[in-house]
Design a protein around this motif. Structure first.
Motif, PDB file in Angstrom:
ATOM      1  N   GLY A  18     -16.023  12.934 -17.308  1.00  0.00           N
ATOM      2  CA  GLY A  18     -15.666  12.929 -15.887  1.00  0.00           C
ATOM      3  C   GLY A  18     -14.159  12.979 -15.703  1.00  0.00           C
ATOM      4  N   MET A  19     -13.441  12.185 -16.503  1.00  0.00           N
ATOM      5  CA  MET A  19     -11.972  12.168 -16.381  1.00  0.00           C
ATOM      6  C   MET A  19     -11.394  13.523 -16.787  1.00  0.00           C
ATOM      7  N   ALA A  20     -11.984  14.151 -17.822  1.00  0.00           N
ATOM      8  CA  ALA A  20     -11.495  15.464 -18.262  1.00  0.00           C
ATOM      9  C   ALA A  20     -11.668  16.491 -17.148  1.00  0.00           C
ATOM     10  N   ALA A  21     -12.860  16.492 -16.532  1.00  0.00           N
ATOM     11  CA  ALA A  21     -13.133  17.445 -15.456  1.00  0.00           C
ATOM     12  C   ALA A  21     -12.231  17.156 -14.249  1.00  0.00           C
ATOM     13  N   GLY A  22     -12.108  15.882 -13.901  1.00  0.00           N
ATOM     14  CA  GLY A  22     -11.297  15.498 -12.742  1.00  0.00           C
ATOM     15  C   GLY A  22      -9.828  15.825 -12.925  1.00  0.00           C
ATOM     16  N   PHE A  93     -14.927  25.126 -21.475  1.00  0.00           N
ATOM     17  CA  PHE A  93     -13.943  24.270 -20.819  1.00  0.00           C
ATOM     18  C   PHE A  93     -12.713  24.083 -21.719  1.00  0.00           C
ATOM     19  N   LEU A  94     -12.962  23.896 -23.000  1.00  0.00           N
ATOM     20  CA  LEU A  94     -11.854  23.681 -23.942  1.00  0.00           C
ATOM     21  C   LEU A  94     -10.980  24.938 -24.045  1.00  0.00           C
ATOM     22  N   ILE A  95     -11.628  26.107 -24.101  1.00  0.00           N
ATOM     23  CA  ILE A  95     -10.871  27.365 -24.182  1.00  0.00           C
ATOM     24  C   ILE A  95     -10.017  27.543 -22.916  1.00  0.00           C
ATOM     25  N   LEU A  96     -10.659  27.295 -21.769  1.00  0.00           N
ATOM     26  CA  LEU A  96      -9.944  27.435 -20.486  1.00  0.00           C
ATOM     27  C   LEU A  96      -8.740  26.507 -20.410  1.00  0.00           C
ATOM     28  N   THR A  97      -8.957  25.257 -20.802  1.00  0.00           N
ATOM     29  CA  THR A  97      -7.867  24.272 -20.735  1.00  0.00           C
ATOM     30  C   THR A  97      -6.738  24.679 -21.672  1.00  0.00           C
ATOM     31  N   THR A  98      -7.104  25.117 -22.881  1.00  0.00           N
ATOM     32  CA  THR A  98      -6.083  25.505 -23.861  1.00  0.00           C
ATOM     33  C   THR A  98      -5.272  26.693 -23.338  1.00  0.00           C
ATOM     34  N   LEU A 130     -19.487  21.940 -13.105  1.00  0.00           N
ATOM     35  CA  LEU A 130     -20.721  22.026 -13.895  1.00  0.00           C
ATOM     36  C   LEU A 130     -20.716  20.988 -15.009  1.00  0.00           C
ATOM     37  N   PHE A 131     -19.548  20.810 -15.622  1.00  0.00           N
ATOM     38  CA  PHE A 131     -19.424  19.904 -16.765  1.00  0.00           C
ATOM     39  C   PHE A 131     -19.699  18.452 -16.360  1.00  0.00           C
ATOM     40  N   SER A 132     -19.270  18.074 -15.153  1.00  0.00           N
ATOM     41  CA  SER A 132     -19.552  16.691 -14.731  1.00  0.00           C
ATOM     42  C   SER A 132     -20.918  16.601 -14.048  1.00  0.00           C
ATOM     43  N   GLY A 133     -21.339  17.699 -13.415  1.00  0.00           N
ATOM     44  CA  GLY A 133     -22.615  17.674 -12.695  1.00  0.00           C
ATOM     45  C   GLY A 133     -23.822  17.686 -13.608  1.00  0.00           C
ATOM     46  N   TYR A 134     -23.721  18.388 -14.743  1.00  0.00           N
ATOM     47  CA  TYR A 134     -24.899  18.485 -15.614  1.00  0.00           C
ATOM     48  C   TYR A 134     -25.260  17.117 -16.193  1.00  0.00           C
ATOM     49  N   ILE A 135     -24.242  16.272 -16.416  1.00  0.00           N
ATOM     50  CA  ILE A 135     -24.520  14.930 -16.961  1.00  0.00           C
ATOM     51  C   ILE A 135     -25.270  14.113 -15.912  1.00  0.00           C
ATOM     52  N   GLY A 136     -24.845  14.266 -14.663  1.00  0.00           N
ATOM     53  CA  GLY A 136     -25.556  13.581 -13.582  1.00  0.00           C
ATOM     54  C   GLY A 136     -26.996  14.069 -13.493  1.00  0.00           C
ATOM     55  N   PHE A 157     -21.938  11.987  -9.477  1.00  0.00           N
ATOM     56  CA  PHE A 157     -21.196  12.145 -10.736  1.00  0.00           C
ATOM     57  C   PHE A 157     -20.018  13.103 -10.562  1.00  0.00           C
ATOM     58  N   ILE A 158     -20.223  14.172  -9.799  1.00  0.00           N
ATOM     59  CA  ILE A 158     -19.141  15.139  -9.577  1.00  0.00           C
ATOM     60  C   ILE A 158     -18.013  14.459  -8.797  1.00  0.00           C
ATOM     61  N   LEU A 159     -18.382  13.742  -7.740  1.00  0.00           N
ATOM     62  CA  LEU A 159     -17.365  13.055  -6.930  1.00  0.00           C
ATOM     63  C   LEU A 159     -16.606  12.023  -7.747  1.00  0.00           C
ATOM     64  N   SER A 160     -17.347  11.224  -8.515  1.00  0.00           N
ATOM     65  CA  SER A 160     -16.671  10.173  -9.282  1.00  0.00           C
ATOM     66  C   SER A 160     -15.851  10.777 -10.416  1.00  0.00           C
ATOM     67  N   ALA A 161     -16.260  11.968 -10.902  1.00  0.00           N
ATOM     68  CA  ALA A 161     -15.470  12.644 -11.944  1.00  0.00           C
ATOM     69  C   ALA A 161     -14.114  13.061 -11.366  1.00  0.00           C
ATOM     70  N   ILE A 162     -14.135  13.668 -10.181  1.00  0.00           N
ATOM     71  CA  ILE A 162     -12.884  14.096  -9.538  1.00  0.00           C
ATOM     72  C   ILE A 162     -12.004  12.868  -9.285  1.00  0.00           C
ATOM     73  N   LEU A 163     -12.651  11.818  -8.789  1.00  0.00           N
ATOM     74  CA  LEU A 163     -11.946  10.573  -8.485  1.00  0.00           C
ATOM     75  C   LEU A 163     -11.292   9.991  -9.736  1.00  0.00           C
ATOM     76  N   SER A 164     -12.062   9.947 -10.841  1.00  0.00           N
ATOM     77  CA  SER A 164     -11.518   9.332 -12.062  1.00  0.00           C
ATOM     78  C   SER A 164     -10.387  10.187 -12.636  1.00  0.00           C
ATOM     79  N   GLY A 165     -10.500  11.528 -12.511  1.00  0.00           N
ATOM     80  CA  GLY A 165      -9.432  12.409 -12.997  1.00  0.00           C
ATOM     81  C   GLY A 165      -8.151  12.199 -12.218  1.00  0.00           C
ATOM     82  N   LEU A 166      -8.285  12.149 -10.891  1.00  0.00           N
ATOM     83  CA  LEU A 166      -7.108  11.924 -10.030  1.00  0.00           C
ATOM     84  C   LEU A 166      -6.481  10.566 -10.327  1.00  0.00           C
ATOM     85  N   ALA A 167      -7.324   9.542 -10.442  1.00  0.00           N
ATOM     86  CA  ALA A 167      -6.822   8.184 -10.684  1.00  0.00           C
ATOM     87  C   ALA A 167      -6.122   8.112 -12.039  1.00  0.00           C
TER      88      ALA A 167
END
Lengths: 345, 233
Positions: A18-22, A93-98, A130-136, A157-167
């Motif tokens: 979640g933190m990675a996606a956020g 996701f890893l390729i995109l981030t890199t 998708l990465f945070s939503g599929y876990i939910g 899960f998507i909302l809390s992922a964004i929240l945890s990333g921002l935080a």
């Protein structure tokens, strides 16, 4: 069975993913939503996302009964299983981030920088969701576990992922900038505070509606679940998840004085992070504490994280240390984050 | 005193497994295996549980099949019900689609099996099964469950729990054979399945289930009294 099937390691996996996606979504805000105040932390967010993303499958691997067969998820993926998506989403996701990090760090002055950054951010935001939503979805679609079987969970899960990333980005922004004796930008903190507040409001509303509806329905399952949440997880559910990580930041972040202060803003972000960790814990561990002793009768069990051995506090601490090391490594290698707004402005 | 001829003795020896309900006759080309459990005949001796563990090398503290004790009523009007549980080999199993590597699947003959060479031991199927029929095997690192003693079935023998049921409460057979014991029971007796509301279409049928768990006004159910529990219905 004496222990849980999905123990502490599985509870920390959605926290990391979640933190990675956020954090990735945070990096896309200046490009996709014209939040120019956040340009300063674009590369920082990407680096945090990258390090967190690399750590995220470690607890999963350690949890597997046969980790040496983990590659089977790439070789024999079963399309009907949401878990089979993990490998492909993670790699993408890893390729995109890199690629994003390379582009932001070394090619920020190229004429095609803005167009490429927009394309990467556009694809990246979809992959992150998708990465945070599929876990939910894994939890929300499981009809065998009463606390999980809930269509709201993927959204939550998507909302809390964004929240945890921002935080997470907000906390590290203040800490790293202070350590490097750099000036923390108040408008950056203010904007982050406002976005965090709105998403936190949505998240609290979702959880509140769920509790209200379930309490109103008063099913036998909910009465038992409620007892577990209050009696066994009272502190982490009521105290940490709802009050410390939800209500208090929601109230305090509504004041501009909080979002303008680096100390208060990072404290609120830290509380939100702890609250989201408690949310994952209460959902994943709490859901399994209600055991069906028979098709007709429920029983409850207790769970304590062991100090050593499989899934222990020692293992979890090692994962957090690895995470801290990877963040430091990323910050050391891709050092242009220090220039912040000067290069992307 | 009746003296058995040697040939009679040999014949008896040959017939013994069938007489003891250990052999199974395959009449249809495509069998569809199912089990009926007659709760009115179960005496709670646990021989199914023990024989299954021995036959399949099930580790300590884990079970492929077990017998639940349900206590009904309050003293002096108390009754104990023995409820044998195992994988229901559902027609619409929720454990199969969730497996990320396709290691668990339903065979044509209706048996839900685990491919132990492919299973990664993630435990997703354990969580998805509404019957709690699966467990993560700590010795193999894979998930394990009842497979109707497939190795015995392929040799023409009934599962160990059926062969060792002293009350004859477990009846096993081919649903596609109209003369098999399970087909005859399903067409002549009232049966029920566990948790039909899940939509899993379980293929383990119970005789006397509704009667066994029917509770009267003010009555309570307690499962495995040492464990305790909260009544769900």
């Amino acid at each position: 069975m004496s222990s849980l099937v999905w123990e502490a390691l599985i509870a920390i996996y959605p926290f990391f993913s979640g933190m990675a996606a956020g954090a990735y979504i945070t990096s896309t805000l200046p490009v996709l939503f014209k939040r120019d105040e956040l340009k300063e932390i674009s590369l920082l967010s990407l680096l945090i996302s990258w390090a967190t993303l690399i750590v995220s499958p470690v607890p999963l691997l350690l949890h597997l009964g046969s980790p040496w067969r983990a590659g089977n998820i790439f070789v024999f993926p079963q399309t009907s299983s949401p878990m089979a998506l993990f490998g492909y989403l993670w790699i993408t996701f890893l390729i995109l981030t890199t690629i994003s990090i390379i582009v932001y760090n070394w090619f920020y002055s190229a004429p095609w920088f803005k167009s490429l950054a927009t394309v990467l951010a556009g694809i990246g935001i979809i992959v992150s969701i998708l990465f945070s939503g599929y876990i939910g979805f894994i939890f929300g679609s499981n009809k065998a576990v009463e606390l999980w079987y809930n269509p709201i969970i993927p959204i939550s899960f998507i909302l809390s992922a964004i929240l945890s990333g921002l935080a997470l980005v907000a906390v590290l922004y203040v800490i790293i900038w202070r350590l490097c004796r750099m000036q923390v930008n108040k408008s950056t903190l203010n904007t982050m505070g406002r976005i965090v507040w709105w998403i936190l409001l949505l998240e609290v509303a979702f959880v509140g509606v769920e509790i209200f509806v379930r309490t109103y329905m008063q099913t036998a399952e909910w009465r038992t679940l409620h007892n577990i949440l209050i009696e066994q997880l009272g502190f982490s559910y009521l105290g940490v998840q709802l009050i410390l990580g939800g209500i208090i930041p929601l109230i305090l972040l509504s004041f501009k004085r909080t979002t303008s202060s680096a100390g208060l803003m990072s404290l609120m972000s830290l509380l939100i992070l702890i609250g989201i960790f408690a949310y994952r814990w209460n959902l994943i561990i709490g859901g399994q504490l209600l055991l069906e002793a028979s098709p007709y009768i429920y029983t409850t069990i207790t769970y304590t994280v062991p100090l050593t051995g499989h899934g222990s506090i020692l293992w979890i601490s090692a994962i957090f240390l690895l995470w801290a090391f990877l963040i430091s490594l990323a910050l050391a290698v891709f050092s242009n984050w220090r220039m912040g707004v000067k290069i992307y402005g | 005193m009746v003296k058995l001829e040697e040939s009679s003795f040999l014949k008896l020896q040959e017939e013994l497994p069938r007489l003891l309900n250990r052999r199974i006759e395959r009449k249809s080309d495509k069998p569809r295996w199912a089990m009926v459990i007659d709760l009115t005949r179960c005496v709670g001796c646990y021989s199914c549980q023990v024989s299954c563990k021995m036959e399949n090398g099930v580790p300590y503290e884990y079970f492929r099949t077990h017998v639940e004790i349900i206590e009904r009523g309050t003293y002096p009007n108390v009754r104990r019900i023995f409820l044998p549980r195992l994988c229901n080999h559902c027609d619409n199993p929720s454990c199969v689609p969730v497996c990320p590597v396709g290691a668990t699947y339903k065979r044509e003959d209706g048996i839900v099996v685990v491919d132990y060479d492919r299973c990664i031991g993630c435990g997703y199927c354990v969580q998805a099964c509404p019957y709690g029929a699966r467990y993560p095997n700590p010795e193999t690192g894979t998930v394990d469950k009842c497979d109707y003693c497939l190795h015995k079935l392929e040799d023409g023998e009934v599962p160990a729990c059926v062969a060792n049921c002293m009350g004859g409460a477990r009846i096993f057979g081919d649903l596609n054979d109209p003369e098999s014991p399970v087909s005859l029971i399903l067409t002549s007796k009232s049966v029920a399945t566990l948790k039909p509301e899940t939509g899993n279409q379980p293929r383990v049928y119970y005789i006397g289930l509704e009667e066994a768990v029917r509770i009267g006004l003010g009555e309570t159910l307690v499962v495995n009294p040492k464990i305790g529990g909260v009544m769900k219905i």
